[in-house]
Design a protein around this motif. Structure first.
Motif, PDB file in Angstrom:
ATOM      1  N   ALA A   1      47.454  32.326  40.026  1.00  0.00           N
ATOM      2  CA  ALA A   1      46.992  32.654  41.265  1.00  0.00           C
ATOM      3  C   ALA A   1      45.841  33.655  40.931  1.00  0.00           C
ATOM      4  CB  ALA A   1      47.985  32.903  42.277  1.00  0.00           C
ATOM      5  N   LEU A   2      46.052  34.465  40.036  1.00  0.00           N
ATOM      6  CA  LEU A   2      45.079  35.595  40.021  1.00  0.00           C
ATOM      7  C   LEU A   2      43.687  35.064  39.332  1.00  0.00           C
ATOM      8  CD1 LEU A   2      44.006  38.526  39.392  1.00  0.00           C
ATOM      9  CD2 LEU A   2      45.427  38.469  37.265  1.00  0.00           C
ATOM     10  N   TYR A   3      44.003  34.181  38.310  1.00  0.00           N
ATOM     11  CA  TYR A   3      42.963  33.479  37.721  1.00  0.00           C
ATOM     12  C   TYR A   3      42.115  32.594  38.775  1.00  0.00           C
ATOM     13  CZ  TYR A   3      43.839  35.892  33.280  1.00  0.00           C
ATOM     14  OH  TYR A   3      43.806  36.840  32.434  1.00  0.00           O
ATOM     15  N   GLU A   4      42.940  32.106  39.582  1.00  0.00           N
ATOM     16  CA  GLU A   4      42.161  31.477  40.561  1.00  0.00           C
ATOM     17  C   GLU A   4      41.291  32.243  41.416  1.00  0.00           C
ATOM     18  OE1 GLU A   4      41.152  27.776  42.671  1.00  0.00           O
ATOM     19  OE2 GLU A   4      42.367  28.056  40.652  1.00  0.00           O
ATOM     20  N   ALA A   5      41.813  33.404  41.964  1.00  0.00           N
ATOM     21  CA  ALA A   5      40.922  34.107  42.693  1.00  0.00           C
ATOM     22  C   ALA A   5      39.677  34.725  41.888  1.00  0.00           C
ATOM     23  CB  ALA A   5      41.860  35.584  42.859  1.00  0.00           C
ATOM     24  N   LYS A   6      39.826  34.752  40.683  1.00  0.00           N
ATOM     25  CA  LYS A   6      38.738  35.303  39.819  1.00  0.00           C
ATOM     26  C   LYS A   6      37.617  34.092  39.776  1.00  0.00           C
ATOM     27  CE  LYS A   6      40.566  38.805  36.871  1.00  0.00           C
ATOM     28  NZ  LYS A   6      39.755  39.836  37.388  1.00  0.00           N
ATOM     29  N   ARG A   7      38.258  33.121  39.842  1.00  0.00           N
ATOM     30  CA  ARG A   7      37.302  31.715  39.657  1.00  0.00           C
ATOM     31  C   ARG A   7      36.803  31.597  40.978  1.00  0.00           C
ATOM     32  NH1 ARG A   7      41.517  29.626  36.140  1.00  0.00           N
ATOM     33  NH2 ARG A   7      42.522  28.527  37.848  1.00  0.00           N
ATOM     34  N   GLY A   8      37.295  31.900  42.011  1.00  0.00           N
ATOM     35  CA  GLY A   8      36.741  31.879  43.408  1.00  0.00           C
ATOM     36  C   GLY A   8      35.659  32.843  43.747  1.00  0.00           C
ATOM     37  N   GLY A   9      35.510  33.759  42.924  1.00  0.00           N
ATOM     38  CA  GLY A   9      34.373  34.682  43.210  1.00  0.00           C
ATOM     39  C   GLY A   9      34.832  36.361  43.133  1.00  0.00           C
ATOM     40  N   ARG A  10      36.189  36.642  42.614  1.00  0.00           N
ATOM     41  CA  ARG A  10      36.690  37.865  42.613  1.00  0.00           C
ATOM     42  C   ARG A  10      36.674  38.728  43.635  1.00  0.00           C
ATOM     43  NH1 ARG A  10      34.131  37.059  37.574  1.00  0.00           N
ATOM     44  NH2 ARG A  10      35.518  37.663  35.709  1.00  0.00           N
ATOM     45  N   ASN A  11      37.354  39.646  43.953  1.00  0.00           N
ATOM     46  CA  ASN A  11      37.494  40.664  44.902  1.00  0.00           C
ATOM     47  C   ASN A  11      38.261  40.036  46.026  1.00  0.00           C
ATOM     48  OD1 ASN A  11      37.520  43.031  46.773  1.00  0.00           O
ATOM     49  ND2 ASN A  11      35.219  42.787  47.462  1.00  0.00           N
ATOM     50  N   ARG A  12      39.164  39.119  45.649  1.00  0.00           N
ATOM     51  CA  ARG A  12      39.817  38.440  46.698  1.00  0.00           C
ATOM     52  C   ARG A  12      41.399  38.147  46.317  1.00  0.00           C
ATOM     53  NH1 ARG A  12      36.657  33.197  47.396  1.00  0.00           N
ATOM     54  NH2 ARG A  12      34.959  34.649  47.224  1.00  0.00           N
ATOM     55  N   VAL A  13      42.081  37.626  47.281  1.00  0.00           N
ATOM     56  CA  VAL A  13      43.580  37.488  46.780  1.00  0.00           C
ATOM     57  C   VAL A  13      44.019  36.033  47.020  1.00  0.00           C
ATOM     58  CG1 VAL A  13      46.025  37.705  47.723  1.00  0.00           C
ATOM     59  CG2 VAL A  13      44.327  39.626  47.945  1.00  0.00           C
ATOM     60  N   ALA A  14      44.497  35.369  46.031  1.00  0.00           N
ATOM     61  CA  ALA A  14      44.788  34.133  45.938  1.00  0.00           C
ATOM     62  C   ALA A  14      46.264  33.729  46.022  1.00  0.00           C
ATOM     63  CB  ALA A  14      44.224  33.412  44.850  1.00  0.00           C
ATOM     64  N   GLN A  15      46.847  32.508  46.614  1.00  0.00           N
ATOM     65  CA  GLN A  15      48.283  32.469  46.625  1.00  0.00           C
ATOM     66  C   GLN A  15      48.858  31.325  45.695  1.00  0.00           C
ATOM     67  OE1 GLN A  15      49.846  31.797  50.588  1.00  0.00           O
ATOM     68  NE2 GLN A  15      52.017  31.689  49.857  1.00  0.00           N
ATOM     69  N   ALA A  16      49.874  31.620  44.977  1.00  0.00           N
ATOM     70  CA  ALA A  16      50.051  30.331  44.151  1.00  0.00           C
ATOM     71  C   ALA A  16      50.527  29.127  44.724  1.00  0.00           C
ATOM     72  CB  ALA A  16      51.451  30.949  43.338  1.00  0.00           C
ATOM     73  N   ALA A  17      50.169  27.865  44.167  1.00  0.00           N
ATOM     74  CA  ALA A  17      50.540  26.623  44.763  1.00  0.00           C
ATOM     75  C   ALA A  17      51.988  26.463  44.795  1.00  0.00           C
ATOM     76  CB  ALA A  17      49.752  25.595  43.817  1.00  0.00           C
TER      77      ALA A  17
END
Length: 349
Positions: free
Chosen positions: A333-349
């Motif tokens: 999920a962290l790498y998903e947040a980075k791919r989404g533009g960074r400076n954000r929080v992503a939740q695991a699927a």
């Protein structure tokens, strides 16, 4: 007249009677002398036995390291046994005069008097500890078991103390405490990241194992947040590694202040961190991650270091998740947040 003389002659001792009377008197006198000699000899024997008993008692006290000290209240007078001289570091036979006590116990006498005042009416034994300054050997700590002696009218007349040197006990206790503290310090250092003061990778992953087992056992939620610093390589390249270290340390400090008391925050890589949140569902964990993201962005913006942001990935434990699987889901999920533009929080699927 002749009749009176005849009667007196009948009761007057003749030569034989006089001899008997003298013999009886000498026998009585000899008996008294013999009795006096026996009494004197018995007294001498009893005194010798008592002296031997006292010698044996003092020998036993010396072997055991105990001394006797008696304080007479009114008028104030001190009496002590020979072993007390040894305990106080004084030559044999030194009397416990006030000037000597003040010299070897500059604070000890005050300690004793304070305790004696506090236990002035006690009928049961009580303890006293005080310090003795022995020449060339520093302070010794003596411990006494004391008991008041009262008159028939209930007035305290004496305090009798049995005294022992407990300096070695204190030294052993101090050595033990110091050894335990050194061991604990070594353990803390082995579990701590030197730069941030957070848990290091080894300890953090061990805590994750424990948290997963407890969550399964107690059937409670468990969330983890993996986060790292965005574009951290650029910070090092532009400002140097010492500045990069300051950035990492500040991120760790901000994360610690955001965490709850029973959470674990650890540094698990160069600029990567893991936040373990026991008994925390996804919604609350996501809010915590957002607060952390905002706090780091705002905190570093106003600090004398390069302004940075973080990206974070969150995962909540699911049935069948081992600790490494839970971590891998949050890391993805962290790498998903980075791919989404960074400076954000992503939740695991």
């Amino acid at each position: 007249m002749s009749g009176l003389l005849a009667v007196m002659a009948m009761f007057s001792p003749g030569p034989v009677m006089s001899a008997l009377l003298l013999a009886s008197a000498f026998a009585l006198l000899a008996g008294n002398c013999m009795s006096n000699r026996l009494t004197t000899r018995q007294i001498r024997e009893d005194a010798a036995k008592l002296s031997r008993s006292v010698d044996q008692l003092e020998t036993a006290e010396g072997l055991a390291g105990y001394g006797r000290w008696c304080i007479e209240i009114e008028p104030r007078r001190h009496l002590w046994s020979e072993e007390m001289c040894h305990l106080a570091g004084l030559p044999p036979g030194t009397p416990p005069r006030e000037d000597i006590l003040e010299r070897i116990m500059p604070e000890g006498m005050e300690q004793i008097e304070t305790v004696l005042d506090a236990h002035a009416q006690d009928r049961e034994p009580f303890a006293i500890e005080f310090e003795v300054a022995e020449r060339g050997e520093g302070l010794h700590i003596l411990r006494a078991r004391a008991r008041n002696v009262f008159s028939a009218e209930g007035v305290r007349e004496q305090v009798f103390m049995v005294v022992k040197d407990v300096s070695e006990t204190y030294a052993l206790r101090r050595d033990r405490d110091e050894a335990l503290e050194r061991a604990a310090q070594a353990q803390r250092e082995a579990n701590t990241d030197a730069l941030t003061g957070l848990a290091n990778r080894r300890y953090t992953m061990a805590e994750l194992d424990r948290a997963v087992m407890e969550a399964r056992r107690d059937e409670k939620p468990l969330s983890v947040i993996v986060f790292d610093i965005d574009h951290f390589k650029q910070v090092n390249d532009r400002h140097g590694h010492p500045v990069g270290d300051k950035v990492i340390a500040m991120v760790g400090d901000i994360a610690t202040r955001q965490a709850r008391e029973f959470d674990i925050v650890g540094r698990i890589g160069g600029e990567e961190f893991l936040w373990i949140l026991p008994d925390c569902k996804s919604e609350a964990a996501l809010r915590a991650a957002e607060r952390l993201r905002w706090a780091i962005e705002a905190g570093t913006h106003s600090a004398p270091i390069p302004s940075i942001t973080i990206s974070a990935g969150h995962a909540e434990i699911e049935a069948g998740d081992a600790s490494l699987i839970l971590f891998a889901r949050a890391d993805a999920a962290l790498y998903e947040a980075k791919r989404g533009g960074r400076n954000r929080v992503a939740q695991a699927a």
